[in-house]
Design a protein around this motif. Structure first.
Motif, PDB file in Angstrom:
ATOM      1  N   GLY A  41       0.724  -1.262   0.000  1.00 22.61           N
ATOM      2  CA  GLY A  41       0.000   0.000   0.000  1.00 22.61           C
ATOM      3  C   GLY A  41       0.751   1.308   0.000  1.00 22.61           C
ATOM      4  N   THR A  42       2.076   1.289  -0.028  1.00 24.15           N
ATOM      5  CA  THR A  42       2.779   2.574   0.032  1.00 24.15           C
ATOM      6  C   THR A  42       2.432   3.450  -1.165  1.00 24.15           C
ATOM      7  N   TYR A  43       2.274   2.865  -2.345  1.00 21.86           N
ATOM      8  CA  TYR A  43       1.930   3.686  -3.508  1.00 21.86           C
ATOM      9  C   TYR A  43       0.534   4.284  -3.357  1.00 21.86           C
ATOM     10  N   VAL A  44      -0.362   3.571  -2.675  1.00 22.14           N
ATOM     11  CA  VAL A  44      -1.705   4.098  -2.444  1.00 22.14           C
ATOM     12  C   VAL A  44      -1.632   5.311  -1.518  1.00 22.14           C
ATOM     13  N   SER A  45      -0.785   5.233  -0.496  1.00 23.28           N
ATOM     14  CA  SER A  45      -0.591   6.379   0.398  1.00 23.28           C
ATOM     15  C   SER A  45       0.004   7.563  -0.349  1.00 23.28           C
ATOM     16  N   PHE A  46       0.972   7.301  -1.226  1.00 23.12           N
ATOM     17  CA  PHE A  46       1.534   8.385  -2.040  1.00 23.12           C
ATOM     18  C   PHE A  46       0.459   9.013  -2.914  1.00 23.12           C
ATOM     19  N   MET A  47      -0.395   8.202  -3.532  1.00 24.42           N
ATOM     20  CA  MET A  47      -1.473   8.738  -4.369  1.00 24.42           C
ATOM     21  C   MET A  47      -2.387   9.655  -3.558  1.00 24.42           C
ATOM     22  N   ASP A  48      -2.824   9.173  -2.411  1.00 25.61           N
ATOM     23  CA  ASP A  48      -3.712   9.952  -1.559  1.00 25.61           C
ATOM     24  C   ASP A  48      -3.029  11.243  -1.110  1.00 25.61           C
ATOM     25  N   TYR A  49      -1.788  11.134  -0.728  1.00 26.46           N
ATOM     26  CA  TYR A  49      -1.004  12.295  -0.267  1.00 26.46           C
ATOM     27  C   TYR A  49      -0.923  13.376  -1.348  1.00 26.46           C
ATOM     28  N   ARG A 198      13.616   1.890 -14.774  1.00 25.93           N
ATOM     29  CA  ARG A 198      14.562   0.877 -14.283  1.00 25.93           C
ATOM     30  C   ARG A 198      15.772   0.773 -15.187  1.00 25.93           C
ATOM     31  N   ASP A 199      15.563   0.868 -16.504  1.00 29.58           N
ATOM     32  CA  ASP A 199      16.676   0.779 -17.445  1.00 29.58           C
ATOM     33  C   ASP A 199      17.629   1.960 -17.330  1.00 29.58           C
ATOM     34  N   ALA A 200      17.149   3.052 -16.743  1.00 35.66           N
ATOM     35  CA  ALA A 200      17.979   4.260 -16.601  1.00 35.66           C
ATOM     36  C   ALA A 200      18.755   4.273 -15.285  1.00 35.66           C
ATOM     37  N   ARG A 201      18.612   3.225 -14.471  1.00 31.84           N
ATOM     38  CA  ARG A 201      19.310   3.192 -13.191  1.00 31.84           C
ATOM     39  C   ARG A 201      19.945   1.821 -12.988  1.00 31.84           C
ATOM     40  N   THR A 202      20.918   1.766 -12.112  1.00 34.16           N
ATOM     41  CA  THR A 202      21.596   0.501 -11.840  1.00 34.16           C
ATOM     42  C   THR A 202      20.981  -0.223 -10.648  1.00 34.16           C
ATOM     43  N   GLU A 203      20.336   0.498  -9.760  1.00 34.58           N
ATOM     44  CA  GLU A 203      19.758  -0.100  -8.560  1.00 34.58           C
ATOM     45  C   GLU A 203      18.365  -0.638  -8.856  1.00 34.58           C
ATOM     46  N   VAL A 204      18.062  -1.808  -8.332  1.00 39.21           N
ATOM     47  CA  VAL A 204      16.756  -2.411  -8.555  1.00 39.21           C
ATOM     48  C   VAL A 204      15.681  -1.620  -7.818  1.00 39.21           C
ATOM     49  N   PHE A 205      14.454  -1.697  -8.315  1.00 38.73           N
ATOM     50  CA  PHE A 205      13.303  -1.191  -7.579  1.00 38.73           C
ATOM     51  C   PHE A 205      12.839  -2.236  -6.563  1.00 38.73           C
ATOM     52  N   SER A 206      12.993  -3.518  -6.942  1.00 32.82           N
ATOM     53  CA  SER A 206      12.426  -4.615  -6.141  1.00 32.82           C
ATOM     54  C   SER A 206      13.522  -5.628  -5.812  1.00 32.82           C
ATOM     55  N   ARG A 207      13.889  -5.715  -4.557  1.00 29.65           N
ATOM     56  CA  ARG A 207      14.966  -6.622  -4.160  1.00 29.65           C
ATOM     57  C   ARG A 207      14.573  -8.083  -4.336  1.00 29.65           C
ATOM     58  N   ASP A 214      10.453   1.857  -1.548  1.00 29.44           N
ATOM     59  CA  ASP A 214       9.783   3.166  -1.517  1.00 29.44           C
ATOM     60  C   ASP A 214       9.910   3.918  -2.838  1.00 29.44           C
ATOM     61  N   ASP A 215      11.096   3.870  -3.461  1.00 27.70           N
ATOM     62  CA  ASP A 215      11.272   4.570  -4.745  1.00 27.70           C
ATOM     63  C   ASP A 215      10.332   4.011  -5.805  1.00 27.70           C
ATOM     64  N   GLY A 216      10.181   2.683  -5.820  1.00 25.39           N
ATOM     65  CA  GLY A 216       9.279   2.060  -6.784  1.00 25.39           C
ATOM     66  C   GLY A 216       7.833   2.422  -6.530  1.00 25.39           C
ATOM     67  N   HIS A 217       7.440   2.457  -5.262  1.00 26.38           N
ATOM     68  CA  HIS A 217       6.060   2.839  -4.927  1.00 26.38           C
ATOM     69  C   HIS A 217       5.795   4.303  -5.303  1.00 26.38           C
ATOM     70  N   LEU A 218       6.801   5.157  -5.101  1.00 29.37           N
ATOM     71  CA  LEU A 218       6.639   6.562  -5.501  1.00 29.37           C
ATOM     72  C   LEU A 218       6.454   6.668  -7.008  1.00 29.37           C
ATOM     73  N   LEU A 219       7.257   5.935  -7.766  1.00 31.01           N
ATOM     74  CA  LEU A 219       7.119   5.937  -9.222  1.00 31.01           C
ATOM     75  C   LEU A 219       5.748   5.419  -9.633  1.00 31.01           C
ATOM     76  N   MET A 220       5.278   4.388  -8.976  1.00 32.29           N
ATOM     77  CA  MET A 220       3.944   3.860  -9.273  1.00 32.29           C
ATOM     78  C   MET A 220       2.881   4.927  -9.065  1.00 32.29           C
ATOM     79  N   ALA A 221       2.926   5.586  -7.915  1.00 33.09           N
ATOM     80  CA  ALA A 221       1.915   6.606  -7.616  1.00 33.09           C
ATOM     81  C   ALA A 221       1.949   7.741  -8.623  1.00 33.09           C
ATOM     82  N   ARG A 222       3.133   8.223  -8.939  1.00 33.50           N
ATOM     83  CA  ARG A 222       3.249   9.353  -9.869  1.00 33.50           C
ATOM     84  C   ARG A 222       2.791   8.953 -11.266  1.00 33.50           C
ATOM     85  N   THR A 223       3.111   7.723 -11.684  1.00 30.22           N
ATOM     86  CA  THR A 223       2.698   7.254 -13.011  1.00 30.22           C
ATOM     87  C   THR A 223       1.183   7.080 -13.084  1.00 30.22           C
TER      88      THR A 223
END
Length: 299
Positions: A41-49, A198-207, A214-223
């Motif tokens: 749910g972190t992306y849902v919280s970002f959306m609401d925020y 993801r292709d523009a970065r070396t670090e994974v979104f999902s371990r 958190d970075d992946g959830h933020l990207l999800m919310a913004r997208t």
């Protein structure tokens, strides 16, 4: 008109369009359906925020209703969860969800579990397609005004040439969803946006290759909000999460998810029978909503 003034006019137009799109979501019951990523749910919280910040004078009613392991296809791999239980399917609970929550807007993000982590297969693909269409049919029959269908997130794995990468299945599922056309339907291509980022970065979104940090959830919310026409500020996840408004929204999201999932009922490792809404939980939700209202109006 000077380039600077033209830019200012364009910026104002973007801000106005974003506010109007956020206004279209304000005051409506918004259900967010999905699997474990949505239950997290972190992306849902970002959306609401971000919605609260876009229109601090309006209230947004977001109902986070994700369930871990869930599919639209109704499929499950042998030995799922160590053989303890098969994957749950949304349609065991969707009718009750639509009846009890009565959402006017639905966001739905499925797919990552629907391919059962196997190569692309015609039968599995059709089961997913049938599930998506069934979801849309049932939402329409229940009077949902707007459905935002979100393509699946990426399977965050790096493989050698010639090796199977499950993300290729998610790419196929997303491509099919992007071709869907129905009244009241908007398809948001999260998969393509996440793949590009993801292709523009070396670090994974999902371990674990599936569940974003958190970075992946933020990207999800913004997208997802961009797909709904709502612009969001360029802010780091840690900075947004440090905001007292985000913390209050996140706390409300967790309470609302627990309360409404218990009220709806669901089947996963066990059957959770639908339960009446509890007065104590209702009072806590009202207190948390009041806190959110106070914080956003103080902006």
């Amino acid at each position: 008109m000077s380039p600077l003034r033209l830019f200012a006019c364009l910026l104002c137009a973007v801000v106005l369009a974003s506010a109007q799109s956020a206004e279209a979501l304000a005051g409506k019951r918004i259900a967010v359906l999905g699997d474990s990523i949505t239950q997290g749910g972190t992306y849902v919280s970002f959306m609401d925020y971000f919605l609260q910040k876009a229109l601090p004078q309006r209230r947004f009613e977001v109902y986070p209703l994700g369930l871990s392991s869930e599919t639209l296809s109704g499929l499950s791999e042998p030995g799922h969860a160590g053989g303890k239980f098969p994957r749950p399917c949304l349609f065991e609970r969707l009718g009750r969800t639509l009846e009890k929550v009565k959402p006017e807007v639905v966001f739905a993000c499925y797919g990552i579990n629907d391919g059962i982590y196997q190569p692309l297969d015609e039968a599995r693909f059709k089961a997913f397609q049938d599930g998506v269409n069934k979801l849309l049919d049932q939402c329409q029959a229940a009077g949902v005004r707007q459905v935002f269908l979100v393509t699946p997130p990426i399977y965050d794995a790096t493989t050698k040439p010639g090796e199977f990468n499950y993300d290729s299945v998610m790419t196929a599922y997303a491509g099919w969803e992007m071709q869907l056309k129905r009244p009241g339907l908007t398809v948001i291509d999260l998969h393509a946006a996440m793949r590009k980022a993801r292709d523009a970065r070396t670090e994974v979104f999902s371990r674990d290759r599936i569940h974003p940090g958190d970075d992946g959830h933020l990207l999800m919310a913004r997208t997802i909000l961009a797909g709904a026409g709502v612009a969001t500020p360029d802010v780091a996840a840690k900075d947004a999460m440090a905001d007292p408004l985000f913390k209050a929204v996140d706390q409300l999201r967790k309470l609302r998810a627990a309360k409404w999932m218990a009220h709806i009922g669901y089947t996963r490792e066990k059957v959770v029978a639908p339960a009446p809404l509890v007065d104590a939980a209702e009072q806590v939700e009202k207190l948390l909503q009041a806190k959110v209202d106070e914080l956003r109006r103080a902006r």
